[in-house]
Design an enzyme around this catalytic site. Sequence first.
Site, PDB file in Angstrom:
ATOM      1  N   SER A 156       0.868  -1.184   0.000  1.00 34.84           N
ATOM      2  CA  SER A 156       0.000   0.000   0.000  1.00 34.84           C
ATOM      3  C   SER A 156       0.896   1.223   0.000  1.00 34.84           C
ATOM      4  CB  SER A 156      -0.854  -0.030   1.275  1.00 34.84           C
ATOM      5  OG  SER A 156      -1.380   1.249   1.549  1.00 34.84           O
ATOM      6  N   TYR A 169      -2.210  -0.950  10.195  1.00 34.21           N
ATOM      7  CA  TYR A 169      -2.286  -1.255   8.758  1.00 34.21           C
ATOM      8  C   TYR A 169      -0.998  -0.797   8.066  1.00 34.21           C
ATOM      9  CZ  TYR A 169      -4.007  -1.260   3.929  1.00 34.21           C
ATOM     10  OH  TYR A 169      -4.162  -1.480   2.579  1.00 34.21           O
TER      11      TYR A 169
END
Length: 253
Positions: A156, A169
Amino acid sequence: MTCKIDYVAPADLLQDRVILVTGAGDGIGRTAALTFARHGATVILLGRTIAKLEAVYDEIEAEGLPQPAIFPLNFEGATLKDFHDMAETLDKEFGRLDGILHNAGLLGRITPFEQYNPELWEQVMQVNINGPIWMTQALLPLLQASPDASVIFTSSSVGRRGRAYWGAYSVSKFATEGFVEVLADEVEHLGTLRVNTLNPGGTRTAMRKAAYPAEDPMALRTPEDIMPTYLWLMGPDSRGHNGEKFDAQPPKG
Ligand SMILES: NC(=O)c1ccc[n+]([C@@H]2O[C@H](COP(=O)([O-])OP(=O)(O)OC[C@H]3O[C@@H](n4cnc5c(N)ncnc54)[C@H](OP(=O)(O)O)[C@@H]3O)[C@@H](O)[C@H]2O)c1
């Protein structure tokens, strides 16, 4: 970082390849599983919601594509034994593995670190990094039995540059990037196994909606739009690329 959004995959790109896709019941994983099957792969659909995996299975069967397999597994409760049992089953069934798309992921909460719940932090780390790495360890012999195997870990933008409030995350995706550097270096000498990271970029899925509730989803690319880089990286045209970072979308600008 490289993006292959203009790649045009031949129809038989993944012919006779056995490819495991995690989080295959929804979002990007669902589309990747269908896309790989449409390019000739036998896909193993792994996920935690059996009904969703069955729906993908039925879609693949209805299109007359290579018969897939379903592997129900929840990374939250999964043990080393589960991963080794899985390796044994896949060994009996297929004898090798030509690819893994590590795609399953959990967002956790977007919140200031001072308010982050430690149990949720653990949960996100378990699903996004700890489970996938121990599963990879158990499956290494099967990957090494393939003449040309590609392992893709989903990253990401917040796994490449930290961003406020993205908590576990973001940290799990940084760990993913680091782990891939380590493993890629270890397998480099084999010449038959490559391990890379792929950042899908903002994509129209349930996770993106949860992270950006006010955003117009129609302004985002769909999972189908970003498949060229997934296909390129999973197939033989990416041979020789190992330990690299890829993007499925060009940078905004
Ligand atoms: N969408 C984006 O904009 C974006 C951007 C950057 C990175 N990513 C990354 O891309 C990947 C796919 O994301 P997505 O947007 O497609 O998300 P999604 O629509 O939420 O799908 C995530 C998938 O992971 C599965 N999963 C979640 N927890 C699991 C667990 N404990 N065990 C097994 N499977 C589990 C889900 O299963 P269920 O369906 O059963 O819940 C679902 O199939 C993730 O790694 C995410 O971090 C996405």
